[in-house]
Design a protein around this motif. Structure first.
Motif, PDB file in Angstrom:
ATOM      1  N   TYR A  14      46.247 -10.330 100.194  1.00 48.24           N
ATOM      2  CA  TYR A  14      46.429  -9.133  99.371  1.00 48.24           C
ATOM      3  C   TYR A  14      46.524  -7.835 100.151  1.00 48.24           C
ATOM      4  N   VAL A  15      46.271  -7.855 101.463  1.00 46.16           N
ATOM      5  CA  VAL A  15      46.375  -6.633 102.270  1.00 46.16           C
ATOM      6  C   VAL A  15      47.401  -6.803 103.377  1.00 46.16           C
ATOM      7  N   ALA A  16      47.198  -7.794 104.237  1.00 45.43           N
ATOM      8  CA  ALA A  16      48.057  -7.960 105.410  1.00 45.43           C
ATOM      9  C   ALA A  16      49.479  -8.370 105.028  1.00 45.43           C
ATOM     10  N   LEU A  17      49.610  -9.346 104.157  1.00 50.70           N
ATOM     11  CA  LEU A  17      50.942  -9.820 103.780  1.00 50.70           C
ATOM     12  C   LEU A  17      51.818  -8.727 103.153  1.00 50.70           C
ATOM     13  N   PRO A  18      51.326  -7.917 102.199  1.00 45.38           N
ATOM     14  CA  PRO A  18      52.163  -6.832 101.685  1.00 45.38           C
ATOM     15  C   PRO A  18      52.536  -5.801 102.751  1.00 45.38           C
ATOM     16  N   PHE A  21      56.330  -4.972 103.825  1.00 48.12           N
ATOM     17  CA  PHE A  21      56.829  -3.603 103.788  1.00 48.12           C
ATOM     18  C   PHE A  21      57.449  -3.225 105.126  1.00 48.12           C
ATOM     19  N   ALA A  22      56.777  -3.568 106.224  1.00 52.15           N
ATOM     20  CA  ALA A  22      57.289  -3.226 107.554  1.00 52.15           C
ATOM     21  C   ALA A  22      58.609  -3.943 107.838  1.00 52.15           C
ATOM     22  N   LEU A  52      64.383  -3.540 108.454  1.00 52.48           N
ATOM     23  CA  LEU A  52      65.744  -3.991 108.159  1.00 52.48           C
ATOM     24  C   LEU A  52      66.604  -2.865 107.602  1.00 52.48           C
ATOM     25  N   VAL A  53      66.033  -2.048 106.768  1.00 56.87           N
ATOM     26  CA  VAL A  53      66.796  -0.927 106.208  1.00 56.87           C
ATOM     27  C   VAL A  53      67.198   0.046 107.309  1.00 56.87           C
TER      28      VAL A  53
END
Length: 86
Positions: free
Chosen positions: A51-55, A59-60, A65-66
């Motif tokens: 719930y903290v590291a994976l999101p 996001f990174a 990629l953007v």
């Protein structure tokens, strides 16, 4: 007039939240329902990872990629200060 509307909105939000807290009974969570089949519990490390590291990692990756795949050639720059002859 804006202060009155803000006060009214705040009172409404607080009242709604209070009513929702009073109406939901945590004691009902203790009784099991028919067909309830809970899985194994997660450890604290697994919970933080999920719930903290994976999101944060997702996001990174998406932000990276953007930025890398950005095809726009137009870059906005600050206009140079006009020199005045005084």
């Amino acid at each position: 007039m804006d202060k009155k509307n803000a006060l009214r909105a705040g009172a409404l939000a607080a009242g709604t939240t209070l009513m929702m807290l009073l109406m939901s009974s945590p004691a009902l969570a203790l009784t099991r329902d028919d067909g309830d089949d809970p899985g194994q519990s997660l450890s604290a490390i697994e919970t933080l990872g999920l719930y903290v590291a994976l999101p944060l990692v997702l996001f990174a990756v998406i932000a990276g990629l953007v930025m890398v795949l950005d095809k726009s050639k137009i870059r906005v720059t600050k206009p140079a200060a006009a020199k005045s002859k005084a």
